[in-house]
Design an enzyme around this catalytic site. Sequence first.
Site, PDB file in Angstrom:
ATOM      1  N   GLY A 214       0.786  -1.231   0.000  1.00 53.64           N
ATOM      2  CA  GLY A 214       0.000   0.000   0.000  1.00 53.64           C
ATOM      3  C   GLY A 214       0.813   1.273   0.000  1.00 53.64           C
ATOM      4  O   GLY A 214       0.255   2.363   0.116  1.00 53.64           O
TER       5      GLY A 214
ATOM      6  N   GLU B 170       4.642  -6.544   1.569  1.00 48.85           N
ATOM      7  CA  GLU B 170       3.899  -6.989   0.386  1.00 48.85           C
ATOM      8  C   GLU B 170       3.731  -5.837  -0.603  1.00 48.85           C
ATOM      9  O   GLU B 170       2.621  -5.383  -0.867  1.00 48.85           O
ATOM     10  CB  GLU B 170       2.513  -7.500   0.790  1.00 48.85           C
ATOM     11  CG  GLU B 170       2.540  -8.639   1.773  1.00 48.85           C
ATOM     12  CD  GLU B 170       1.145  -8.988   2.285  1.00 48.85           C
ATOM     13  OE1 GLU B 170       0.993 -10.084   2.824  1.00 48.85           O
ATOM     14  OE2 GLU B 170       0.216  -8.160   2.149  1.00 48.85           O
TER      15      GLU B 170
ATOM     16  N   GLY C 200       3.259  -3.821  -3.914  1.00 44.06           N
ATOM     17  CA  GLY C 200       2.782  -3.998  -5.284  1.00 44.06           C
ATOM     18  C   GLY C 200       3.184  -2.756  -6.058  1.00 44.06           C
ATOM     19  O   GLY C 200       4.238  -2.691  -6.679  1.00 44.06           O
ATOM     20  N   ARG C 201       2.352  -1.727  -5.919  1.00 43.66           N
ATOM     21  CA  ARG C 201       2.560  -0.462  -6.617  1.00 43.66           C
ATOM     22  C   ARG C 201       3.985   0.083  -6.460  1.00 43.66           C
ATOM     23  O   ARG C 201       4.572   0.574  -7.409  1.00 43.66           O
ATOM     24  CB  ARG C 201       1.564   0.564  -6.040  1.00 43.66           C
ATOM     25  CG  ARG C 201       1.516   1.883  -6.748  1.00 43.66           C
ATOM     26  CD  ARG C 201       0.664   2.892  -5.965  1.00 43.66           C
ATOM     27  NE  ARG C 201      -0.569   2.312  -5.481  1.00 43.66           N
ATOM     28  CZ  ARG C 201      -1.686   2.232  -6.172  1.00 43.66           C
ATOM     29  NH1 ARG C 201      -1.736   2.712  -7.388  1.00 43.66           N
ATOM     30  NH2 ARG C 201      -2.754   1.682  -5.649  1.00 43.66           N
TER      31      ARG C 201
ATOM     32  N   TYR D  83     -10.864   5.322 -10.038  1.00 43.00           N
ATOM     33  CA  TYR D  83     -10.467   5.996  -8.793  1.00 43.00           C
ATOM     34  C   TYR D  83     -10.270   7.489  -8.954  1.00 43.00           C
ATOM     35  O   TYR D  83      -9.798   8.142  -8.026  1.00 43.00           O
ATOM     36  CB  TYR D  83      -9.087   5.526  -8.322  1.00 43.00           C
ATOM     37  CG  TYR D  83      -8.827   4.072  -8.149  1.00 43.00           C
ATOM     38  CD1 TYR D  83      -9.738   3.219  -7.537  1.00 43.00           C
ATOM     39  CD2 TYR D  83      -7.586   3.544  -8.547  1.00 43.00           C
ATOM     40  CE1 TYR D  83      -9.428   1.890  -7.349  1.00 43.00           C
ATOM     41  CE2 TYR D  83      -7.289   2.213  -8.349  1.00 43.00           C
ATOM     42  CZ  TYR D  83      -8.214   1.385  -7.753  1.00 43.00           C
ATOM     43  OH  TYR D  83      -7.901   0.081  -7.556  1.00 43.00           O
TER      44      TYR D  83
ATOM     45  N   CYS E  87     -17.252   4.633 -26.511  1.00 43.45           N
ATOM     46  CA  CYS E  87     -18.481   5.403 -26.324  1.00 43.45           C
ATOM     47  C   CYS E  87     -18.927   5.320 -24.871  1.00 43.45           C
ATOM     48  O   CYS E  87     -19.849   4.559 -24.537  1.00 43.45           O
ATOM     49  CB  CYS E  87     -19.574   4.877 -27.233  1.00 43.45           C
ATOM     50  SG  CYS E  87     -19.148   5.118 -28.938  1.00 43.45           S
ATOM     51  N   GLU E  88     -18.262   6.084 -24.024  1.00 47.87           N
ATOM     52  CA  GLU E  88     -18.493   6.012 -22.589  1.00 47.87           C
ATOM     53  C   GLU E  88     -17.924   7.296 -22.017  1.00 47.87           C
ATOM     54  O   GLU E  88     -16.771   7.630 -22.295  1.00 47.87           O
ATOM     55  CB  GLU E  88     -17.734   4.789 -22.057  1.00 47.87           C
ATOM     56  CG  GLU E  88     -17.944   4.438 -20.631  1.00 47.87           C
ATOM     57  CD  GLU E  88     -19.232   3.659 -20.432  1.00 47.87           C
ATOM     58  OE1 GLU E  88     -20.023   4.100 -19.580  1.00 47.87           O
ATOM     59  OE2 GLU E  88     -19.435   2.648 -21.100  1.00 47.87           O
TER      60      GLU E  88
ATOM     61  N   TYR F 150      -1.463  -1.696 -11.679  1.00 42.34           N
ATOM     62  CA  TYR F 150      -2.923  -1.666 -11.877  1.00 42.34           C
ATOM     63  C   TYR F 150      -3.296  -1.032 -13.214  1.00 42.34           C
ATOM     64  O   TYR F 150      -4.333  -0.392 -13.334  1.00 42.34           O
ATOM     65  CB  TYR F 150      -3.622  -0.960 -10.694  1.00 42.34           C
ATOM     66  CG  TYR F 150      -3.233  -1.572  -9.368  1.00 42.34           C
ATOM     67  CD1 TYR F 150      -3.765  -2.799  -8.981  1.00 42.34           C
ATOM     68  CD2 TYR F 150      -2.294  -0.968  -8.536  1.00 42.34           C
ATOM     69  CE1 TYR F 150      -3.378  -3.399  -7.793  1.00 42.34           C
ATOM     70  CE2 TYR F 150      -1.892  -1.566  -7.347  1.00 42.34           C
ATOM     71  CZ  TYR F 150      -2.436  -2.776  -6.984  1.00 42.34           C
ATOM     72  OH  TYR F 150      -2.047  -3.376  -5.812  1.00 42.34           O
TER      73      TYR F 150
HETATM   74  C1  LIG Z   1      -3.234  -5.174  -2.961  1.00 39.62           C
HETATM   75  C2  LIG Z   1      -2.491  -5.727  -1.814  1.00 39.62           C
HETATM   76  C3  LIG Z   1      -1.140  -5.426  -1.624  1.00 39.62           C
HETATM   77  C4  LIG Z   1      -0.375  -4.480  -2.519  1.00 39.62           C
HETATM   78  O1  LIG Z   1      -0.911  -3.199  -2.500  1.00 39.62           O
HETATM   79  P1  LIG Z   1      -0.105  -2.011  -3.212  1.00 39.62           P
HETATM   80  O2  LIG Z   1      -0.930  -0.820  -2.974  1.00 39.62           O
HETATM   81  O3  LIG Z   1      -0.029  -2.345  -4.670  1.00 39.62           O
HETATM   82  O4  LIG Z   1       1.233  -1.958  -2.594  1.00 39.62           O
HETATM   83  C5  LIG Z   1      -0.490  -6.007  -0.562  1.00 39.62           C
HETATM   84  N1  LIG Z   1      -1.123  -6.838   0.286  1.00 39.62           N
HETATM   85  C6  LIG Z   1      -2.432  -7.148   0.142  1.00 39.62           C
HETATM   86  C7  LIG Z   1      -3.054  -8.064   1.108  1.00 39.62           C
HETATM   87  C8  LIG Z   1      -3.158  -6.597  -0.901  1.00 39.62           C
HETATM   88  O5  LIG Z   1      -4.453  -6.892  -1.029  1.00 39.62           O
END
Ligand SMILES: *Cc1c(COP(=O)(O)O)cnc(C)c1O
Length: 383
Positions: free
Chosen positions: A216, A245, A247-248, A287, A312-313, A341
């Site tokens: 996150g 964990e 991601g982004r 978002y 068309c949206e 994403y």
């Molecule tokens: C989506 C998610 C992440 C990664 O979130 P980011 O915002 O991309 O860093 C990590 N852990 C869990 C459980 C998630 O659902």
Amino acid sequence: MNDLLLERIAHEFGTPCYVYDLDQISHQVDVLREALTGARLFYAVKANPCGAILKNLATKDVGAEVISMGELERAVHAGIKPENIVLGGPRQDTQLIGRALDLGVRLFSIDSVSQWESWKPFLRADLYFVLRVNPALDPRTHEHLATGAAESKFGLTFAETRVLASEVQAHAQLAGFHVHAGSQITATEVYDEIFEVLEPLYNENPNCRYLDIGGGYGVPGFELEAFRQRVLAFAQKFELQVILEPGRFLVAEAGVLLTSVLHHKAGALHHIIADAGMADLLRPALYGAKHPIRVLHHAPAKLLADVDGPLCENADRLARNVNLPELKGGEILVVEQAGAYGFAMSSNYASSYRPAEVVIQGGQYRLARQRESLSDLIRLELL
Ligand SMILES: *Cc1c(COP(=O)(O)O)cnc(C)c1O
């Protein structure tokens, strides 16, 4: 990313096209590893499941955080070792649990009491669980991303967590507790509130060895140093190994979406119609996400325009109020911060062909996924 290289990629593979810089992703891994030495990294596959990215992360010994059968299979297919995978998320039905165990996954995050019931027939002493706590706080992010709010569907209540903590220890290993409070977090004080929630849980369960602090981390603007200090202080107090964990944080800035200008309309507002829209990059529509957009090869700005997609949206838009030079059509726009994403949320809406994906590594580029075509759209249809 180098404009000349992006131009060659756009000409060779067409637009829309996603481009990811694998070296930049590796760099982000190093940044996190340097900040939190000894932490275990599990890449949240949902941010971008591109096989070339997963394979590259596997070579750097980064693990995967997976929540679905598809993510689990993809991660293993790309070479991520099952012992380097954590399975979490709201699903965890018996089919997914069974497959994860067969593959050799041993670390799991429990999201609900009902899920724990599904787990019961599978419990063994060599399985490790973290309990995902809903910290019931305001993560100060977009409503769709606020997974740590009390009303969200995620995690166990504090009371449920306490009960499950002792149940887990009776049948398997309680590794620790897990909080993923939301995505795109920039207010690091959120972590103070999380640790207030977690403190009594770790006091009551002194055998726990792990702290899973989720992902996150906001892009741009995450205060990594402030995060580091808070996480390390808590981890040291209870002698915990940290699980991250991201991601982004690993992929967002390492990716761009290349799109071509189709038309310029000058009505009440200037509208640039591009060949990519919500089917390719949903975040602005979903978002209200803001992606910087620029024209390949700098030119002085002449107009303020919305950059819209070809569908068309009304929500089919990439960005509002973008400063752009005079555009005739055919120019290539670079949509920045599109590595997370982006393709992951793309769809075949309006029978759009999903874009090609290209990766750059060591200054060389290569196609990582072909652009879709008619055969992909109708492959599963039975006429
Ligand atoms: C989506 C998610 C992440 C990664 O979130 P980011 O915002 O991309 O860093 C990590 N852990 C869990 C459980 C998630 O659902």
